[in-house]
Write a protein that holds these residues in place. Structure first.
Motif, PDB file in Angstrom:
ATOM      1  N   ASP A 214      49.392  37.234  35.952  1.00  0.00           N
ATOM      2  CA  ASP A 214      48.140  37.014  36.671  1.00  0.00           C
ATOM      3  C   ASP A 214      47.309  38.297  36.617  1.00  0.00           C
ATOM      4  O   ASP A 214      47.842  39.413  36.754  1.00  0.00           O
ATOM      5  N   HIS A 216      43.696  40.600  37.734  1.00  0.00           N
ATOM      6  CA  HIS A 216      42.636  40.864  38.694  1.00  0.00           C
ATOM      7  C   HIS A 216      41.314  40.412  38.061  1.00  0.00           C
ATOM      8  O   HIS A 216      40.965  40.830  36.954  1.00  0.00           O
ATOM      9  N   SER A 217      40.587  39.545  38.783  1.00  0.00           N
ATOM     10  CA  SER A 217      39.363  38.997  38.176  1.00  0.00           C
ATOM     11  C   SER A 217      38.232  40.017  38.101  1.00  0.00           C
ATOM     12  O   SER A 217      37.242  39.799  37.397  1.00  0.00           O
ATOM     13  N   TYR A 311      46.007  30.608  42.639  1.00  0.00           N
ATOM     14  CA  TYR A 311      46.305  30.781  44.055  1.00  0.00           C
ATOM     15  C   TYR A 311      46.040  29.492  44.817  1.00  0.00           C
ATOM     16  O   TYR A 311      44.963  28.904  44.712  1.00  0.00           O
ATOM     17  N   GLY A 315      42.551  30.991  52.225  1.00  0.00           N
ATOM     18  CA  GLY A 315      41.660  32.088  51.895  1.00  0.00           C
ATOM     19  C   GLY A 315      41.502  32.285  50.398  1.00  0.00           C
ATOM     20  O   GLY A 315      41.853  31.421  49.604  1.00  0.00           O
ATOM     21  N   SER A 316      40.999  33.436  50.014  1.00  0.00           N
ATOM     22  CA  SER A 316      40.674  33.710  48.612  1.00  0.00           C
ATOM     23  C   SER A 316      41.591  34.787  48.035  1.00  0.00           C
ATOM     24  O   SER A 316      42.029  35.706  48.738  1.00  0.00           O
ATOM     25  N   LYS A 317      41.896  34.622  46.763  1.00  0.00           N
ATOM     26  CA  LYS A 317      42.631  35.649  46.032  1.00  0.00           C
ATOM     27  C   LYS A 317      41.971  35.751  44.663  1.00  0.00           C
ATOM     28  O   LYS A 317      41.957  34.803  43.894  1.00  0.00           O
ATOM     29  N   THR A 318      41.432  36.907  44.351  1.00  0.00           N
ATOM     30  CA  THR A 318      40.641  37.071  43.129  1.00  0.00           C
ATOM     31  C   THR A 318      41.571  37.268  41.941  1.00  0.00           C
ATOM     32  O   THR A 318      41.796  38.377  41.447  1.00  0.00           O
ATOM     33  N   VAL A 319      42.101  36.133  41.439  1.00  0.00           N
ATOM     34  CA  VAL A 319      43.101  36.182  40.396  1.00  0.00           C
ATOM     35  C   VAL A 319      42.698  35.279  39.237  1.00  0.00           C
ATOM     36  O   VAL A 319      42.090  34.218  39.427  1.00  0.00           O
TER      37      VAL A 319
END
Length: 458
Positions: A214, A216-217, A311, A315-319
């Motif tokens: 995965d 990091h975006s 994900y 909530g949010s996960k910038t993946v």
């Protein structure tokens, strides 16, 4: 021999026949739960006793799971096999039942009397319609109707793990001229129905792999391959704008509906608007140019059953996920070959993989062709006429959108067609709380089998 005398006896026997069904319904023969193993044995024993009392040579046959019941009566005429299953679905959630599921009772509803209880429709009530037809026949004529084999299963609701080995091991004993199956429903209330075709099934699942891990975006958003985005492109390529499956060769083996089939289906009482409205839809969303019935019974499909990746939490996960997943099923018709279709589907996907992507496939998923009966056989028209006489309206030969594996196994293992006639209604709540079977279905089901046997067993 007078068929009218047999029908009159079925009418006279209805109270006692209903009580016999209640006795069977009180046995909690849930096949999927080991806690009910003794109850499955009890149900099989009860059926052996009933069949023996009717004059069959009946036996309980052991299996790794729950036993089979096999019974035989030799007589004149074609060799017919009647199939049913005595096991039932679990009853959860119990709180949604209006009465204890294994304390059956007759209830009055707005549409008439019903028999309420687990298994009343699927399949104990249907199974008993045939036995009650045989009972009345013997009481009137002193013998059972024709050359009959009875084959009852105790694992149908748990995947039938013992069925195929048992059929292979007992091929010569079970192979007959024609199978009779009473585990289906009427296309509309009061419309007698013979299922002449059942769709097959192909299951597929694959994972589209992209980055090694995965990402990091913020660091890789832009240059990175995103498996979810690429998977969405592939999924979008499965269908064109008319709803037609766009995989090359997908429709090989598909046959168009005949004019006679269309005539019968148009006269079967099916309400497309109500059917769609029940699911919260206003129009059919399948292949354009075909009615909802044709889409359900006679056209193949490719459906996305599950889609996930990345994900999934709150909530949010910038993946950017390393992989994305999809589950697919195809319903098959006609002469479609599931193995050939699997190759075509995989080729379609693999031809659309971008650079740096790869795909892995689940190799443990099965597939089975459609079961298409030879409805030109005289027994089908004889049965259709018998049902028309009993229900006082034209019986129809219909398709089924789902699959009944036993019909395919009878054809592929034992080499015989199946005459599928059931008297359930769509509102019977099979597999659900408050399952019921209309008393009318039970009564006229027995009368229907007597008429069918009169026409094809003599």
């Amino acid at each position: 021999m007078s068929i009218e005398a047999v029908l009159n006896r079925i009418d006279e026997n209805l109270p006692a026949a209903t009580e016999r069904l209640m006795t069977l319904l009180r046995i909690p023969s849930i096949s999927t739960d080991p806690a009910y193993k003794a109850d499955c044995e009890k149900a099989a024993d009860w059926l052996v006793a009933e069949l023996t009392d009717l004059g069959f040579k009946a036996e309980k046959r052991p299996a790794p799971g729950h036993p089979f019941v096999v019974a035989r009566h030799e007589g004149p005429g074609p060799n017919l096999l009647f199939y049913g299953h005595y096991d039932v679905q679990p009853v959860d959630p119990l709180t949604l039942w209006d009465r204890p599921p294994f304390e059956p009772a007759i209830e009055q509803t707005a549409n008439g009397e019903v028999i309420r209880g687990r298994g009343s429709s699927d399949d104990k009530g249907q199974l008993m319609t045939f036995l009650e037809a045989c009972r009345a026949w013997k009481e009137v004529n002193g013998t059972l109707p024709g050359n009959l084999t009875i084959f009852f299963e105790g694992e149908e609701e748990s995947g039938s793990p013992s069925l195929i080995p048992f059929m292979h091991a007992n091929h010569d004993e079970l192979a007959c001229d024609l199978a009779l199956i009473c585990d289906t429903s009427m296309v509309s209330p009061g419309v007698p129905s013979i299922a002449g075709q059942l769709r097959g099934m192909l299951k597929e699942e694959f994972t589209l792999h992209g980055p090694r891990i995965d990402l990091h975006s913020g660091h890789y958003g832009g240059p990175a391959l995103n498996p979810l985005r690429e998977l969405s492109k592939i999924i979008a390529s499965f269908h064109d704008d008319t709803g037609r499956v766009a995989i090359e060769g997908f429709y090989d083996g598909v046959h168009e509906v005949t004019a006679e089939q269309k005539r019968q289906w148009a006269n079967c009482g099916f309400d497309e608007k109500a059917y769609l409205g029940h699911a919260g839809m206003t129009v059919a969303h399948g292949e354009q140019g075909y009615s909802a019935l044709e889409q359900q019974w006679a056209r193949p499909t490719l459906e996305i059953n599950g889609l996930w990746g990345g994900y999934q939490g709150t909530g949010s996960k910038t993946v950017i996920p390393a992989e994305a997943h999809v589950k697919i099923t195809c319903r098959l018709v006609g002469d479609m070959d599931p193995a050939d279709l699997r190759r075509k589907l995989r080729a379609h996907v693999e031809a659309r993989l971008p650079v740096d992507a790869r795909v892995s496939w689940d190799t443990d998923l099965d597939g089975a062709p459609a079961a298409v009966m030879d409805t030109s056989r005289p027994e089908y028209e004889a049965a259709r006429q018998a049902l028309s006489d009993e229900w006082n309206r034209e019986a129809v030969i219909v398709g089924m959108g789902g699959s009944i594996p036993i019909a395919y196994y009878f054809k592929s293992i034992l080499g015989m067609d199946a005459l599928l006639v059931g008297y359930a209604n769509d509102d019977d709540a099979i597999h659900s709380p408050n399952e019921k079977y209309d008393v009318k279905s039970f009564h006229k089901g027995a009368r229907s089998w007597a008429r069918i046997l009169d026409r094809i067993a003599g």
